[in-house]
Design a protein around this motif. Structure first.
Motif, short mmCIF file in Angstrom:
data_model
loop_
_atom_site.label_atom_id
_atom_site.label_comp_id
_atom_site.label_asym_id
_atom_site.label_seq_id
_atom_site.Cartn_x
_atom_site.Cartn_y
_atom_site.Cartn_z
N HIS A 88 0.92 -1.10 -0.22
CA HIS A 88 -0.12 0.15 0.04
C HIS A 88 0.74 1.12 0.17
O HIS A 88 1.29 1.73 1.00
CB HIS A 88 -0.95 0.04 1.38
N LEU A 135 0.56 4.33 2.27
CA LEU A 135 0.09 4.13 3.49
C LEU A 135 1.34 4.72 4.71
O LEU A 135 2.35 3.97 4.53
CB LEU A 135 -0.19 2.53 3.82
N ASP A 195 -8.19 4.30 -0.58
CA ASP A 195 -7.55 4.84 0.36
C ASP A 195 -8.29 6.07 1.02
O ASP A 195 -8.56 6.26 2.24
CB ASP A 195 -6.23 5.73 -0.23
N ARG A 251 -9.59 6.21 4.80
CA ARG A 251 -9.35 7.38 5.79
C ARG A 251 -10.50 8.11 6.46
O ARG A 251 -10.70 8.26 7.43
CB ARG A 251 -8.30 8.22 4.92
N PRO A 276 -4.13 -2.13 5.27
CA PRO A 276 -4.27 -0.59 5.35
C PRO A 276 -5.35 0.00 6.32
O PRO A 276 -5.14 0.92 6.65
CB PRO A 276 -4.78 -0.30 3.92
N ARG A 306 -3.91 2.81 8.98
CA ARG A 306 -4.60 4.20 9.24
C ARG A 306 -5.13 4.14 10.76
O ARG A 306 -5.16 5.20 11.30
CB ARG A 306 -5.93 4.06 8.36
#
Length: 461
Positions: free
Chosen positions: A16, A19, A56, A60, A94, A98
């Motif tokens: 990723h 990341l 992504d 997020r 991922p 996060r």
């Protein structure tokens, strides 16, 4: 406090690119006790499946805009081998990355072990090994924490039936067992090794460890190790070996308790050995070993007729007599033996002057159905006794579905409601708590007496 090495950062970057990876000072923990999915988490995972937006950005926004409990339960669900979104499992990494940037995040060995095992299963060995290396480095000076991490890694690989991953993690524990001077560390490593081997369907090796290296290192087997071996042999259908270990437990002075008996009953049930199930249920009853919630679950889970009724919610027998008439062969024999003892109610029912409460927490669907029938029979017996009195209120607690695959979807509640409607029961959903059914005691007694009244043709005979 940054604890991620450049090696792990590079390994993860391959997976990723965007990341960023940070470790935060511990504030709260991620736990893997449950993979229950909240409605908010379900919407997020559905959006990941259907939306054309960048993954992504979706991750997020989800982490930034959701309570920590929602983020953690969603991550837990993705890490679970039984996730309902297996195609999204690769996104656990991922999402974890996060989440690690959030101010509430803290490092947790169980989560890292689950993630490492998942990555290994997905063929991402470099990322998996990097996670394990970082964890080992972090915990190297704290052997008690290190043995727990390795133990959780063994458990995580065994749940996924990953032979290579399991063998590597098992090797870590084996080295700790032999090298550590701490009795506590040795004992924990030993426990994880035995239970792990049994989970991997290698109970013979587990027994060899208990009677070999374990004894040589001064580790006498406890009930935990022996029960693990009993369960391991039983699950594989190796009943002679299972019975031999049960006898060994008794020789060593361990009580063959409800937990051990449930393991044996469950093993026989999985393999359709109804006669043996009946024998063990009778042994429990005659020895004063109480039936438990798990006993009911173990029996009901091997009864296709019962499972069909509760699954389809059609043709539900509404009394023990009616159920006994509808079940044939070994299944009927086992169910009759189980329902012939009402001792379970001592665990799940409270009888007081103000309220009688039946608590169905922990029951699988079939087990809940069977215990409701037993409870109605017992309620009839007590309310027919003039000396027993009538409680002010009757309550059946089904729960809100917090432990269902999707939180809030309680199949037990739906089943009980169907039964009550079919019976014409005064028990209705509580307006203050829709996980409960309530009725006034007098109304419940009058209904039960009317329902149990024999037909007019029988009254005149």
């Amino acid at each position: 406090m940054r604890m991620m090495s450049l090696g792990l950062g590079n390994a993860l970057q391959c997976h990723h690119e965007a990341l960023p990876w940070k470790w935060k000072r511990p504030v709260t923990k991620i736990t893997m006790e449950s993979s229950t999915l909240t409605k908010q988490g379900q919407r997020f995972l559905t959006k990941l499946t259907t939306s054309t937006a960048a993954t992504d950005n979706l991750i997020r926004r989800f982490v930034d805009g959701s309570p920590k409990s929602v983020v953690l339960t969603t991550l837990s669900h993705l890490l679970s081998p039984s996730t309902s979104y297996p195609h999204l499992s690769p996104l656990a990494l991922p999402l974890f990355g996060r989440a690690s940037e959030a101010p509430w995040f803290s490092w947790n060995s169980t989560t890292v072990a689950e993630l490492a095992a998942l990555l290994h299963k997905l063929g991402q060995e470099a990322q998996s090994e990097a996670l394990i290396s970082e964890a080992t480095s972090k915990l190297q000076s704290r052997k008690r924490d290190l043995v727990v991490f390795y133990g959780k890694l063994v458990e995580a690989h065994s749940k996924r039936k990953s032979e290579t991953g399991f063998d590597v993690a098992y090797g870590y524990l084996k080295n700790l067992l032999r090298a550590s001077n701490s009795v506590h560390v040795k004992r924990r490593a030993y426990e994880y090794m035995v239970s792990g081997l049994c989970s991997m369907d290698r109970p013979g090796e587990a027994e060899g460890l208990v009677m070999g290296d374990g004894l040589r290192l001064g580790l006498k087997p406890s009930g935990f190790e022996l029960k693990s071996i009993v369960y391991g042999y039983g699950r594989m259908g190796l009943f002679e070996e299972m019975r031999r270990v049960v006898e060994e437990m008794e020789k060593r002075g361990f009580v063959v308790d409800t937990v051990c008996c449930n393991m044996v009953v469950s093993a026989y049930g999985v393999h359709g050995e109804h006669v043996e199930m009946v024998a063990w249920l009778r042994r429990m009853r005659d020895s004063g070993v109480p039936f438990s919630v798990r006993t009911y679950n173990s029996v009901s889970n091997c009864c296709p007729g019962v499972l069909r009724m509760v699954g389809e919610l059609r043709g539900l027998a509404l009394s023990i007599e009616e159920l006994n008439e509808s079940l044939d062969g070994g299944e009927g024999m086992v169910v009759r033996e189980l329902l012939g003892c009402s001792g379970i109610l001592g665990e799940v029912m409270v009888w007081e002057s103000l309220e009688v409460k039946l608590d169905l927490h922990g029951f699988h669907l079939g087990g809940a159905y069977l215990v409701v029938l037993v409870w109605l029979e017992e309620m009839w017996r007590r309310l027919s006794d003039l000396n027993c009195g009538v409680p002010a209120e009757v309550t059946v607690v089904c729960g809100l579905g917090n432990h269902s695959s999707v939180r809030g979807d309680s199949k037990v509640r739906v089943l009980v409601q169907k039964m009550m409607v079919n019976m014409g029961s005064p028990l209705k959903v509580d307006r203050k708590n829709n996980g409960c059914f309530i009725a006034k005691g007098k109304a419940f007694k009058n209904w039960l007496c009317e329902m149990r009244k024999p037909p007019l043709t029988q009254q005149h005979q």
